[in-house]
Design a protein around this motif. Structure first.
Motif, PDB file in Angstrom:
ATOM      1  N   MET A  35      59.566  23.301  63.804  1.00  0.00           N
ATOM      2  CA  MET A  35      60.628  24.274  63.556  1.00  0.00           C
ATOM      3  C   MET A  35      61.991  23.657  63.867  1.00  0.00           C
ATOM      4  O   MET A  35      62.870  24.295  64.445  1.00  0.00           O
ATOM      5  CB  MET A  35      60.389  25.531  64.404  1.00  0.00           C
ATOM      6  CG  MET A  35      59.203  26.351  63.934  1.00  0.00           C
ATOM      7  SD  MET A  35      59.039  27.905  64.834  1.00  0.00           S
ATOM      8  CE  MET A  35      58.175  27.353  66.294  1.00  0.00           C
ATOM      9  N   GLY A  36      62.158  22.438  63.512  1.00  0.00           N
ATOM     10  CA  GLY A  36      63.458  21.792  63.671  1.00  0.00           C
ATOM     11  C   GLY A  36      63.836  21.529  65.118  1.00  0.00           C
ATOM     12  O   GLY A  36      65.001  21.333  65.436  1.00  0.00           O
ATOM     13  N   PHE A 312      77.463  17.988  69.127  1.00  0.00           N
ATOM     14  CA  PHE A 312      76.729  19.243  69.024  1.00  0.00           C
ATOM     15  C   PHE A 312      75.685  19.091  67.925  1.00  0.00           C
ATOM     16  O   PHE A 312      75.998  18.604  66.839  1.00  0.00           O
ATOM     17  CB  PHE A 312      77.673  20.400  68.664  1.00  0.00           C
ATOM     18  CG  PHE A 312      78.490  20.875  69.826  1.00  0.00           C
ATOM     19  CD1 PHE A 312      77.985  21.813  70.716  1.00  0.00           C
ATOM     20  CD2 PHE A 312      79.769  20.368  70.038  1.00  0.00           C
ATOM     21  CE1 PHE A 312      78.749  22.243  71.791  1.00  0.00           C
ATOM     22  CE2 PHE A 312      80.530  20.795  71.112  1.00  0.00           C
ATOM     23  CZ  PHE A 312      80.027  21.738  71.996  1.00  0.00           C
ATOM     24  N   THR A 313      74.466  19.478  68.205  1.00  0.00           N
ATOM     25  CA  THR A 313      73.400  19.420  67.207  1.00  0.00           C
ATOM     26  C   THR A 313      72.972  20.847  66.882  1.00  0.00           C
ATOM     27  O   THR A 313      72.843  21.681  67.777  1.00  0.00           O
ATOM     28  CB  THR A 313      72.197  18.646  67.768  1.00  0.00           C
ATOM     29  OG1 THR A 313      72.644  17.383  68.242  1.00  0.00           O
ATOM     30  CG2 THR A 313      71.132  18.438  66.702  1.00  0.00           C
ATOM     31  N   TYR A 314      72.781  21.102  65.600  1.00  0.00           N
ATOM     32  CA  TYR A 314      72.450  22.454  65.146  1.00  0.00           C
ATOM     33  C   TYR A 314      71.043  22.476  64.575  1.00  0.00           C
ATOM     34  O   TYR A 314      70.715  21.687  63.689  1.00  0.00           O
ATOM     35  CB  TYR A 314      73.465  22.912  64.087  1.00  0.00           C
ATOM     36  CG  TYR A 314      74.873  22.847  64.599  1.00  0.00           C
ATOM     37  CD1 TYR A 314      75.418  23.918  65.298  1.00  0.00           C
ATOM     38  CD2 TYR A 314      75.636  21.684  64.455  1.00  0.00           C
ATOM     39  CE1 TYR A 314      76.709  23.857  65.809  1.00  0.00           C
ATOM     40  CE2 TYR A 314      76.919  21.608  64.959  1.00  0.00           C
ATOM     41  CZ  TYR A 314      77.460  22.692  65.641  1.00  0.00           C
ATOM     42  OH  TYR A 314      78.717  22.621  66.165  1.00  0.00           O
ATOM     43  N   ARG A 315      70.227  23.384  65.083  1.00  0.00           N
ATOM     44  CA  ARG A 315      68.809  23.414  64.708  1.00  0.00           C
ATOM     45  C   ARG A 315      68.390  24.802  64.244  1.00  0.00           C
ATOM     46  O   ARG A 315      68.771  25.805  64.846  1.00  0.00           O
ATOM     47  CB  ARG A 315      67.953  23.039  65.925  1.00  0.00           C
ATOM     48  CG  ARG A 315      68.306  21.704  66.507  1.00  0.00           C
ATOM     49  CD  ARG A 315      67.597  21.442  67.826  1.00  0.00           C
ATOM     50  NE  ARG A 315      67.943  20.104  68.275  1.00  0.00           N
ATOM     51  CZ  ARG A 315      67.383  18.999  67.781  1.00  0.00           C
ATOM     52  NH1 ARG A 315      66.414  19.089  66.899  1.00  0.00           N
ATOM     53  NH2 ARG A 315      67.769  17.810  68.188  1.00  0.00           N
ATOM     54  N   PHE A 316      67.612  24.805  63.185  1.00  0.00           N
ATOM     55  CA  PHE A 316      67.107  26.074  62.657  1.00  0.00           C
ATOM     56  C   PHE A 316      65.619  25.941  62.374  1.00  0.00           C
ATOM     57  O   PHE A 316      65.172  24.894  61.901  1.00  0.00           O
ATOM     58  CB  PHE A 316      67.843  26.453  61.362  1.00  0.00           C
ATOM     59  CG  PHE A 316      69.325  26.465  61.523  1.00  0.00           C
ATOM     60  CD1 PHE A 316      69.964  27.585  62.040  1.00  0.00           C
ATOM     61  CD2 PHE A 316      70.085  25.334  61.220  1.00  0.00           C
ATOM     62  CE1 PHE A 316      71.330  27.595  62.233  1.00  0.00           C
ATOM     63  CE2 PHE A 316      71.460  25.333  61.411  1.00  0.00           C
ATOM     64  CZ  PHE A 316      72.086  26.461  61.917  1.00  0.00           C
ATOM     65  N   GLY A 317      64.879  27.004  62.640  1.00  0.00           N
ATOM     66  CA  GLY A 317      63.444  26.937  62.355  1.00  0.00           C
ATOM     67  C   GLY A 317      62.870  28.312  62.073  1.00  0.00           C
ATOM     68  O   GLY A 317      63.457  29.341  62.449  1.00  0.00           O
ATOM     69  N   LEU A 318      61.754  28.308  61.377  1.00  0.00           N
ATOM     70  CA  LEU A 318      61.060  29.574  61.170  1.00  0.00           C
ATOM     71  C   LEU A 318      59.566  29.359  61.284  1.00  0.00           C
ATOM     72  O   LEU A 318      59.047  28.259  61.070  1.00  0.00           O
ATOM     73  CB  LEU A 318      61.415  30.206  59.814  1.00  0.00           C
ATOM     74  CG  LEU A 318      60.938  29.573  58.522  1.00  0.00           C
ATOM     75  CD1 LEU A 318      59.495  29.964  58.193  1.00  0.00           C
ATOM     76  CD2 LEU A 318      61.841  30.010  57.387  1.00  0.00           C
TER      77      LEU A 318
END
Lengths: 410, 451
Positions: A35-36, A312-318
């Protein structure tokens, strides 16, 4: 002979890898990876010991979670009419997390304890021995293993806190050519190997807003990895052997602090959405220094500038559950590089990373989950220059990391 | 197995695992590099380590250029190669272990002791020409107008290099240029002459005339070439080079006082103990002389100074040779015996060298502008090498042995040094003609070899 000779040779020996922003390996917890790399807000499994110790208090039962991954990085370097690829290698980081409530399932306790053993930073990059950047790097390999005993306390159903003490062990190997040719015209070579130790902590809080929304905050401290008995070995023309004595070296590598805010959102039972934002304190990595026990005119201590900047790191998951047995995961990450344009080094030709992840979790029967995941990393071509060594070119990195894990309740 | 896992994983990812960056396609721009001719002196011939030998010739900057030109349509580049690597006519210098006069053993340049494999090199190979590399060690710009030059070169202390490949040694070097132009019909050329028009004066300690006068067109060795003759000769060579419409590049004269031959022995290199210093202060009581324990300025011969000697100034030079190193170490030179004037360049002599270099370089710049040719200011480039430069992680500077750019004679370059020069020429060529010739990989060439 000038002292510069070796400052040039060894200036770039450094601890690093190529596969996550800087030398950070964001490959923790196979389900979260799929999930990233999100997982600060929700407690999926015992892997939360890494993502947010506070979440461990929400484990209903004792659980052991184990995963192994295979990183297959590929870097290309191009300058004018010259092109070089890094050599194909496979690295296999692993993670083990065990934790659960004191008193077990029946106690429904407020206190949970656990331990994580994981590899937060590492891997390597190997170029052909005769490539154009050989006087800067031929090979680098870094491995770190962190052990993190952790305790977590649930103040209420809504709010919990957790903290873990981190002991880090690392080993490193660096090889490069030394620009001194022997009678046959062969380059000299230098190799540094060493083990390092460091310590830090990992702490977090978790807040459950309602059944739909949860929030997590996590802070992983900087861990300074020290080596004071590294081995430096040199092979140069015999007439200069005294100038390049085999000796011990000291160095210190700051593994950066990471602060994360994460949110988990479950609009309906089958679907979970997660987002994490990491602040990574890369600016601690200002220079790489080697302090040799035995200096000579040619072998002086080294201080090579790195000048990383915070990111800054941006993470998205489902996560989507088809039924109680099968779920699929997807994720995406935007991971900007901490490396500035004039400090792009061939042992860590870092660039802004775009990451896609996916996975599938299968629960054959209650208490066991098997998860397979894959991460694909690519960078845009980056025109980089390492001004300190006057080495420039265009780099591109692609890496694929498949992994498999299993978690067992007991 | 590893490969298989790899391939499967790549397929799984629906995208290649391998980056596929495009390399730049080099282009010739507005110039034609198909037939290249190089005219010059020892630097052009690939001279190094006090001699000429085959691997040095193969690493001459014109041969390095020709290799890069081939990426944009360049053709064959023929050099009058020697059969072996011993050195011609005398053994080259190599780094070896030597015990000096004081019994101290250290790494230093020594004569190559390998097999003499350059026998027969005096025989003419002109019939195998024409040659694209017309570099002749020792030749001056003014020599191009001298009849019979190749036959009398030994008068200058030069070997019979020219005689070896000149079609007609009894004619002028200029005629050899004309011959090559007629036979090869060059589309591109490089011209790097003029350094020897001032170098001979400097290496002989500035004892010649500045400027000298030409006797029957011939300037005495050790004199600085007169500017009028220099210009006339330079323009004659250049006019012939461009006569067929060839484009080209002109390279100017470096500041020769910046090369290791002059900079290796520091003026303040006289090391004294307190006893020695006291002794000298009592026994050399000449005005201005003063000695202390530690580093001191050497004592040099100077006829105009009281007593015929004085201490050297920090901006004057002592010329490097094994003779002078031994004499300083064991013969009391620079201490109780003043260093003879033919081994030093005093301030006036340095000024003569600088003035001549400036004047010659103006001729070269004017010519480049007049003919709209590329111009390489190697004089300025040398200054950047003095302060030190890095190339892909390797330091280069003008230091003797340690600097990596200069060969063991302290004047000529290592193959890596020649590659740095070739890259400056490529830079200027690309800028002038809009070409995109890739620079050479300097570190792919050889540096000094250590035993």
């Amino acid at each position: 002979m000038k002292k510069g000779i070796l400052t040039a040779c060894l200036g770039l020996l450094c601890f690093s890898n190529a596969y996550a922003g800087g030398f950070q390996l964001n490959l923790q917890g196979i389900r979260q990876l799929a999930m990233g790399g999100t997982g600060t807000a929700l407690t999926w499994n015992a892997d939360v010991i890494f993502y947010n110790p506070a979440g461990m208090a929400h484990l209903d039962v004792w659980q052991a979670s184990v995963s192994a991954l295979a990183i297959m990085p590929n870097v290309q370097y191009v300058k004018n009419n010259y092109s070089a690829y890094s050599q194909e290698q496979i690295f296999t980081p692993f993670n083990v997390y065990v934790g659960g409530p004191i008193g077990g399932k029946k106690a429904q306790g407020k206190i949970a304890v656990g331990v994580g053993i994981y590899t937060p930073f590492g891997s390597g990059l190997k170029w052909d021995d005769n490539w154009q950047g050989r006087y800067i790097t031929r090979e680098i390999a870094l491995q770190t293993i962190f052990a993190q005993p952790t305790v977590s306390y649930k103040f209420s159903d809504k709010f919990s806190f957790g903290i873990g003490y981190v002991v880090g062990y690392g080993n490193v190997k660096l090889r490069q050519a030394v620009p001194i040719q022997d009678a046959n015209g062969n380059d000299g070579s230098g190799e540094l190997t060493g083990t390092a130790w460091g310590r830090g902590f990992n702490a977090g809080i978790k807040y459950t807003v309602n059944r739909t929304i949860q929030i997590g905050l996590n802070y992983r401290s900087q861990v300074n990895m020290y080596t004071d008995q590294g081995d430096a070995k040199f092979k140069v023309a015999p007439s200069l052997a005294d100038s390049f004595p085999n000796t011990k070296f000291k160095t210190e590598l700051p593994l950066p602090q990471v602060a994360t805010i994460g949110i988990g959102f479950r609009p309906f039972a089958r679907l979970t959405l997660q987002a994490d934002v990491n602040f990574v304190g890369w600016s601690s990595y200002d220079s790489l220094q080697f302090d040799f026990a035995h200096n000579t005119k040619q072998l002086e201590d080294i201080s090579a500038p790195r000048k990383y900047k915070n990111t800054f790191t941006y993470r998205f998951g489902l996560n989507y559950a088809f039924n109680p047995k099968i779920a699929v995961m997807l994720g995406a990450v935007w991971d900007p590089s901490p490396v500035q344009d004039d400090f792009v080094t061939p042992d860590l030709p870092d660039a802004d990373r775009m990451v896609g992840t996916g996975g599938i979790a299968y629960r054959p029967f209650h208490g066991i989950t098997i998860t397979a995941a894959v991460e694909y990393v690519t960078t845009k071509p980056r025109n980089g220059n390492y001004a300190y060594e006057n080495f420039s070119g265009t780099y591109q990195t692609k890496a694929i990391t498949p992994g498999i894990g299993v978690s067992v309740d007991f | 197995m590893k490969k298989l896992v790899y391939t499967i994983c790549c397929l799984l990812a629906f995208a290649g695992c391998k980056p596929e960056l495009e390399m730049e396609a080099p282009s010739a721009g507005g110039a034609d590099f198909s037939r290249y001719v190089a005219v010059g002196n020892s630097l052009t011939a690939g001279y190094a380590d006090n001699s000429l030998y085959r691997s040095g010739q193969e690493s001459s900057y014109p041969n390095i250029l020709a290799t890069q030109f081939r990426l944009v349509g360049g053709g064959d580049f023929k050099q009058p190669l020697l059969p072996g690597n011993y050195g011609y006519p005398d053994a080259k210098l190599v780094l070896g272990i030597k015990t000096n006069c004081a019994g101290i053993t250290s790494l230093s340049p020594i004569d190559y002791a390998g097999a003499a494999d350059t026998n027969g090199s005096s025989n003419s190979i002109a019939a195998l020409g024409p040659y694209n590399n017309l570099g002749v060690p020792g030749i001056r710009a003014t020599d191009f107008l001298v009849n019979n030059y190749a036959n009398i070169a030994s008068f200058y202390g030069n070997a019979d290099y020219a005689k070896r490949f000149y079609k007609d040694p009894s004619k002028r070097p200029l005629d050899e240029v004309v011959h090559a132009v007629n036979r090869i019909k060059p589309t591109f050329f490089s011209l790097w002459i003029g350094a020897n028009d001032v170098l001979g004066y400097a290496t002989s300690g500035g004892e010649g005339n500045a400027p000298g006068t030409a006797l029957l067109g011939l300037v005495l060795p050790g004199d600085i070439s007169p500017i009028e003759l220099f210009k006339k000769s330079y323009d004659s060579v250049l006019n012939n080079m461009v006569s067929g419409g060839a484009k080209g590049v002109l390279i100017n004269i470096p500041d020769i006082t910046a090369i290791p031959l002059f900079t290796t022995i520091p003026p303040r290199g006289l090391k004294l103990t307190e006893t020695e210093a006291n002794f000298l202060n009592q026994n050399l009581p000449l005005p201005g002389m003063q000695f202390v324990s530690g580093d001191n300025l050497f004592v040099i011969e100077d006829e105009s100074a009281p007593g015929g000697m004085r201490q050297i100034k920090t901006n004057e030079f002592i010329i490097l040779s094994s003779e002078i190193l031994d004499s300083i170490k064991c013969g009391g030179w620079g201490k109780t015996t003043p260093i003879p004037k033919e081994h030093t360049l005093t301030l006036d002599e340095v000024t003569n060298v600088n003035n001549a270099t400036t004047a010659f370089n103006q001729v070269i710049l004017d010519a480049a502008q007049k003919h709209k040719l590329a111009h390489v200011d190697i004089n300025s480039y040398l200054k950047t090498v003095i302060s030190g430069l890095k190339y892909n992680g390797v330091d280069y500077n003008t230091e003797f042995v340690g600097g990596g750019a200069f060969s063991l004679d302290g004047v000529h370059l290592t193959p890596r040094g020649y590659a740095l020069v070739a890259n400056e020429i490529i830079r200027a060529t690309n800028a002038t003609y809009g070409s995109t010739i890739p620079p050479a990989d300097v570190n792919a060439y050889s540096g000094l070899k250590f035993p």
